[in-house]
Design a protein around this motif. Structure first.
Motif, mmCIF file in Angstrom:
data_model
loop_
_atom_site.group_PDB
_atom_site.id
_atom_site.type_symbol
_atom_site.label_atom_id
_atom_site.label_comp_id
_atom_site.label_asym_id
_atom_site.label_seq_id
_atom_site.Cartn_x
_atom_site.Cartn_y
_atom_site.Cartn_z
ATOM 1 N N LEU A 186 45.157 37.392 32.774
ATOM 2 C CA LEU A 186 45.892 37.687 33.998
ATOM 3 C C LEU A 186 46.508 39.082 33.892
ATOM 4 C CD1 LEU A 186 47.849 34.358 34.657
ATOM 5 C CD2 LEU A 186 45.554 35.013 35.396
ATOM 6 N N ASP A 204 46.201 39.889 39.508
ATOM 7 C CA ASP A 204 46.343 38.469 39.826
ATOM 8 C C ASP A 204 47.737 38.141 40.325
ATOM 9 O OD1 ASP A 204 43.713 37.492 38.502
ATOM 10 O OD2 ASP A 204 44.709 38.645 36.920
ATOM 11 N N ALA A 240 44.874 33.167 39.408
ATOM 12 C CA ALA A 240 45.973 33.056 38.455
ATOM 13 C C ALA A 240 46.303 31.623 38.074
ATOM 14 C CB ALA A 240 47.207 33.736 39.043
#
Length: 246
Positions: free
Chosen positions: A2, A23, A233
């Protein structure tokens, strides 16, 4: 992996980091004197902008400790993550966990100063209280926390991550040209991603899409060749085991 860019204040910044492949986008509220401080109304507006991109989730970044007030900002079109960036005790995490809507993730920052974690003795308590993941960040020489640009050394990251049972994000002086300094952190089984601020800002002080894209490309570059972009995410966090107690 992420990628989160922190401190957005405009819709253009939100759209820009989404286009760069991020993200998560951090929205500051309850950060007294913070250069990116937003009103509750503005947090809601930018969180809705993030959701409208189809890939970006908003993170409420706060020094606040009023669990009821923080929970009221989340859910629906609001932020789906809460990042407790101050020295809030485990009791705040517990209270927040009981109040936030299902699916909202709680991130507790662990502050590193002089190679030692300030909250080391509370890690287990934070986990039992319902922390979904940690963010490891350095304290500035003047005691300042958040957006200090100070790195946590890779060996320190590894030792601290080994003490936790939750995934972790890494912050502090991360740039497009220094990923190799954190090879151990990236290889750690609970490494979740990175949190970047100053390295993605342009001359005007705003988050810059080109700078953000450079960070994304550099940190997502796998050894040995190209790689597909990240998963959404929430999916990635779930795959890494970031499921707080319910």
């Amino acid at each position: 992996m992420l990628v989160k860019f922190c401190g957005a204040t405009t819709a253009a910044e939100v759209r820009g980091v989404a286009e760069a492949g991020a993200d998560l986008v951090g929205l500051w509220h309850g950060v007294p004197g913070g250069r990116a401080e937003l009103s509750a109304r503005r947090v809601a507006e930018l969180a809705a902008q993030a959701r409208a991109t189809g890939r970006l989730e908003a993170v409420l970044v706060t020094f606040g400790s009023d669990a009821g007030a923080l929970a009221a900002l989340t859910g629906g079109a609001g932020p789906s993550w809460v990042q407790l960036h101050g020295y809030q005790p485990p009791s705040v995490v517990r209270a927040l966990r009981a109040l936030v809507p299902d699916g909202v993730r709680i991130v507790k920052v662990l502050h590193v100063r002089g190679g030692r974690c300030v909250e080391a003795g509370l890690i287990g308590a934070y986990e039992r209280a319902g922390t979904d993941c940690f963010l490891l960040d350095a304290v500035g020489a003047d005691g300042r926390v958040g957006s200090t640009g100070v790195r946590v050394e890779d060996a320190v990251v590894g030792r601290l991550a080994d003490r936790t049972a939750r995934p972790f994000l890494l912050a502090g002086g991360l740039r497009a040209d220094n990923r190799d300094r954190f090879a151990g952190a990236v290889a750690h089984p609970r490494f979740l991603g990175i949190d970047v601020d100053s390295a993605a800002r342009g001359a005007d002080g705003l988050l810059d899409p080109a700078g953000a894209a450079a960070v994304v490309r550099a940190w997502r570059r796998p050894p040995g060749g190209p790689r597909e972009g990240s998963r959404p995410a929430a999916e990635a966090a779930g795959a890494a085991g970031a499921g707080g107690t319910r």
